[in-house]
Write a protein that holds these residues in place. Structure first.
Motif, PDB file in Angstrom:
ATOM      1  N   GLU A  27       0.828  -1.207   0.000  1.00 21.51           N
ATOM      2  CA  GLU A  27       0.000   0.000   0.000  1.00 21.51           C
ATOM      3  C   GLU A  27       0.863   1.259   0.000  1.00 21.51           C
ATOM      4  OE1 GLU A  27      -3.272   0.364  -0.591  1.00 21.51           O
ATOM      5  OE2 GLU A  27      -3.110  -1.790  -0.959  1.00 21.51           O
ATOM      6  N   GLN A  28       1.925   1.246   0.783  1.00 21.77           N
ATOM      7  CA  GLN A  28       2.827   2.406   0.822  1.00 21.77           C
ATOM      8  C   GLN A  28       3.486   2.614  -0.542  1.00 21.77           C
ATOM      9  OE1 GLN A  28       5.495   1.433   4.024  1.00 21.77           O
ATOM     10  NE2 GLN A  28       4.195   2.384   5.580  1.00 21.77           N
ATOM     11  N   LEU A  29       3.889   1.544  -1.187  1.00 20.34           N
ATOM     12  CA  LEU A  29       4.516   1.656  -2.507  1.00 20.34           C
ATOM     13  C   LEU A  29       3.529   2.167  -3.551  1.00 20.34           C
ATOM     14  CD1 LEU A  29       6.719  -1.558  -2.515  1.00 20.34           C
ATOM     15  CD2 LEU A  29       7.503   0.814  -2.464  1.00 20.34           C
ATOM     16  N   LYS A  30       2.293   1.691  -3.486  1.00 18.34           N
ATOM     17  CA  LYS A  30       1.266   2.187  -4.413  1.00 18.34           C
ATOM     18  C   LYS A  30       1.069   3.688  -4.225  1.00 18.34           C
ATOM     19  CE  LYS A  30      -1.598  -1.967  -4.889  1.00 18.34           C
ATOM     20  NZ  LYS A  30      -2.911  -2.550  -4.542  1.00 18.34           N
ATOM     21  N   GLU A  31       1.014   4.117  -2.984  1.00 16.95           N
ATOM     22  CA  GLU A  31       0.835   5.538  -2.693  1.00 16.95           C
ATOM     23  C   GLU A  31       2.035   6.347  -3.187  1.00 16.95           C
ATOM     24  OE1 GLU A  31       0.260   8.191   1.280  1.00 16.95           O
ATOM     25  OE2 GLU A  31      -0.894   6.335   1.167  1.00 16.95           O
ATOM     26  N   ALA A  32       3.230   5.814  -3.011  1.00 11.72           N
ATOM     27  CA  ALA A  32       4.438   6.509  -3.457  1.00 11.72           C
ATOM     28  C   ALA A  32       4.459   6.649  -4.981  1.00 11.72           C
ATOM     29  CB  ALA A  32       5.680   5.762  -2.981  1.00 11.72           C
ATOM     30  N   VAL A  33       4.057   5.610  -5.684  1.00 13.37           N
ATOM     31  CA  VAL A  33       4.029   5.667  -7.146  1.00 13.37           C
ATOM     32  C   VAL A  33       3.014   6.706  -7.613  1.00 13.37           C
ATOM     33  CG1 VAL A  33       3.376   4.354  -9.211  1.00 13.37           C
ATOM     34  CG2 VAL A  33       4.900   3.337  -7.528  1.00 13.37           C
ATOM     35  N   THR A  34       1.859   6.726  -7.006  1.00 13.64           N
ATOM     36  CA  THR A  34       0.830   7.704  -7.359  1.00 13.64           C
ATOM     37  C   THR A  34       1.330   9.115  -7.070  1.00 13.64           C
ATOM     38  OG1 THR A  34      -0.937   6.129  -6.916  1.00 13.64           O
ATOM     39  CG2 THR A  34      -1.534   8.449  -6.875  1.00 13.64           C
ATOM     40  N   SER A  35       1.922   9.305  -5.916  1.00 16.15           N
ATOM     41  CA  SER A  35       2.435  10.617  -5.537  1.00 16.15           C
ATOM     42  C   SER A  35       3.522  11.070  -6.500  1.00 16.15           C
ATOM     43  CB  SER A  35       2.984  10.563  -4.106  1.00 16.15           C
ATOM     44  OG  SER A  35       3.493  11.809  -3.729  1.00 16.15           O
ATOM     45  N   HIS A  36       4.404  10.167  -6.875  1.00 12.47           N
ATOM     46  CA  HIS A  36       5.479  10.499  -7.811  1.00 12.47           C
ATOM     47  C   HIS A  36       4.902  10.932  -9.158  1.00 12.47           C
ATOM     48  CE1 HIS A  36       9.560  10.397  -9.325  1.00 12.47           C
ATOM     49  NE2 HIS A  36       9.137   9.715 -10.364  1.00 12.47           N
ATOM     50  N   ALA A  37       3.891  10.225  -9.620  1.00 11.33           N
ATOM     51  CA  ALA A  37       3.253  10.579 -10.896  1.00 11.33           C
ATOM     52  C   ALA A  37       2.603  11.955 -10.813  1.00 11.33           C
ATOM     53  CB  ALA A  37       2.218   9.525 -11.279  1.00 11.33           C
ATOM     54  N   GLU A  38       1.973  12.254  -9.681  1.00  9.45           N
ATOM     55  CA  GLU A  38       1.340  13.567  -9.512  1.00  9.45           C
ATOM     56  C   GLU A  38       2.386  14.677  -9.502  1.00  9.45           C
ATOM     57  OE1 GLU A  38      -2.631  12.325  -6.970  1.00  9.45           O
ATOM     58  OE2 GLU A  38      -0.788  12.788  -5.886  1.00  9.45           O
ATOM     59  N   VAL A  39       3.499  14.443  -8.844  1.00  7.58           N
ATOM     60  CA  VAL A  39       4.562  15.450  -8.807  1.00  7.58           C
ATOM     61  C   VAL A  39       5.127  15.657 -10.209  1.00  7.58           C
ATOM     62  CG1 VAL A  39       6.880  15.955  -7.924  1.00  7.58           C
ATOM     63  CG2 VAL A  39       5.112  15.123  -6.360  1.00  7.58           C
ATOM     64  N   ASP A  40       5.318  14.573 -10.948  1.00  9.05           N
ATOM     65  CA  ASP A  40       5.806  14.700 -12.327  1.00  9.05           C
ATOM     66  C   ASP A  40       4.847  15.520 -13.188  1.00  9.05           C
ATOM     67  OD1 ASP A  40       8.110  13.287 -11.835  1.00  9.05           O
ATOM     68  OD2 ASP A  40       7.411  11.419 -12.763  1.00  9.05           O
ATOM     69  N   GLN A  41       3.555  15.275 -13.039  1.00  9.60           N
ATOM     70  CA  GLN A  41       2.562  16.037 -13.808  1.00  9.60           C
ATOM     71  C   GLN A  41       2.571  17.515 -13.402  1.00  9.60           C
ATOM     72  OE1 GLN A  41      -1.310  14.119 -13.785  1.00  9.60           O
ATOM     73  NE2 GLN A  41      -0.301  12.135 -13.691  1.00  9.60           N
ATOM     74  N   ALA A  42       2.686  17.767 -12.111  1.00  9.91           N
ATOM     75  CA  ALA A  42       2.737  19.149 -11.631  1.00  9.91           C
ATOM     76  C   ALA A  42       3.988  19.849 -12.143  1.00  9.91           C
ATOM     77  CB  ALA A  42       2.696  19.186 -10.103  1.00  9.91           C
ATOM     78  N   MET A  43       5.088  19.118 -12.218  1.00  7.42           N
ATOM     79  CA  MET A  43       6.303  19.698 -12.796  1.00  7.42           C
ATOM     80  C   MET A  43       6.044  20.110 -14.240  1.00  7.42           C
ATOM     81  SD  MET A  43       9.346  17.277 -11.251  1.00  7.42           S
ATOM     82  CE  MET A  43      10.525  17.861 -12.456  1.00  7.42           C
ATOM     83  N   GLY A  44       5.279  19.308 -14.966  1.00  4.29           N
ATOM     84  CA  GLY A  44       4.929  19.661 -16.335  1.00  4.29           C
ATOM     85  C   GLY A  44       4.151  20.961 -16.407  1.00  4.29           C
ATOM     86  N   VAL A  45       3.233  21.158 -15.483  1.00  6.07           N
ATOM     87  CA  VAL A  45       2.468  22.411 -15.439  1.00  6.07           C
ATOM     88  C   VAL A  45       3.413  23.586 -15.181  1.00  6.07           C
ATOM     89  CG1 VAL A  45       0.700  23.709 -14.171  1.00  6.07           C
ATOM     90  CG2 VAL A  45       0.324  21.288 -14.703  1.00  6.07           C
ATOM     91  N   VAL A  46       4.313  23.426 -14.224  1.00  2.00           N
ATOM     92  CA  VAL A  46       5.242  24.509 -13.886  1.00  2.00           C
ATOM     93  C   VAL A  46       6.187  24.776 -15.061  1.00  2.00           C
ATOM     94  CG1 VAL A  46       7.110  25.202 -12.328  1.00  2.00           C
ATOM     95  CG2 VAL A  46       5.075  24.079 -11.414  1.00  2.00           C
ATOM     96  N   ILE A  47       6.628  23.738 -15.736  1.00  2.00           N
ATOM     97  CA  ILE A  47       7.488  23.894 -16.913  1.00  2.00           C
ATOM     98  C   ILE A  47       6.769  24.708 -17.974  1.00  2.00           C
ATOM     99  CG2 ILE A  47       8.513  22.639 -18.863  1.00  2.00           C
ATOM    100  CD1 ILE A  47       9.221  20.409 -16.783  1.00  2.00           C
ATOM    101  N   ALA A  48       5.502  24.367 -18.213  1.00  2.00           N
ATOM    102  CA  ALA A  48       4.722  25.064 -19.241  1.00  2.00           C
ATOM    103  C   ALA A  48       4.432  26.515 -18.854  1.00  2.00           C
ATOM    104  CB  ALA A  48       3.413  24.319 -19.497  1.00  2.00           C
ATOM    105  N   VAL A  49       4.063  26.746 -17.622  1.00  2.00           N
ATOM    106  CA  VAL A  49       3.701  28.092 -17.172  1.00  2.00           C
ATOM    107  C   VAL A  49       4.932  28.992 -17.061  1.00  2.00           C
ATOM    108  CG1 VAL A  49       2.819  29.391 -15.189  1.00  2.00           C
ATOM    109  CG2 VAL A  49       1.607  27.371 -15.978  1.00  2.00           C
ATOM    110  N   GLY A  50       6.026  28.433 -16.568  1.00  2.00           N
ATOM    111  CA  GLY A  50       7.198  29.254 -16.299  1.00  2.00           C
ATOM    112  C   GLY A  50       8.325  29.141 -17.300  1.00  2.00           C
TER     113      GLY A  50
END
Length: 115
Positions: A27-50
């Motif tokens: 369960e912890q690993l599943k949560e970590a993978v999901t969190s990592h994917a969300e951070v990667d997507q958010a980085m994409g937003v910041v890359i595009a905006v900034g």
């Protein structure tokens, strides 16, 4: 109980405990993978905006998280939803704008002194 039965019962309890421990780790690993994917997507937003590099986007996300005292995963979730919902927590928005402005200022070349 006979010694063999005691050993078997103890082994069964140990297997149950180990199974529960492994399930918690999964369960912890599943949560970590999901969190990592969300951070990667958010980085994409910041890359595009900034118009930033991935390393700079990571720094911006980390700074926004620290300076707003908001978990990185929650900052990421808000940034991912922002283009779709057009809503962003005002504190996170202000800090994001500050971080992006700071990076733009650092990139601006200094004009040479007139002769």
């Amino acid at each position: 109980m006979l010694p063999a039965r005691r050993r078997a019962a103890q082994a069964a309890r140990e297997r149950v405990a180990r199974t529960a421990e492994l399930e918690a780790q999964v369960e912890q690993l599943k949560e970590a993978v999901t969190s990592h994917a969300e951070v990667d997507q958010a980085m994409g937003v910041v890359i595009a905006v900034g118009a930033l590099s991935p390393a700079e986007a990571w720094d911006v996300l980390r700074e926004v998280s620290m300076r707003t005292n908001t978990r990185l995963r929650l900052v990421a979730r808000q940034l991912i939803a922002w283009p779709r919902t057009h809503e962003l927590d005002p504190t996170i928005r202000a800090e994001l704008e500050r971080q992006l402005a700071q990076r733009r200022e650092a990139e601006s070349p200094v004009a040479p002194e007139p002769c």
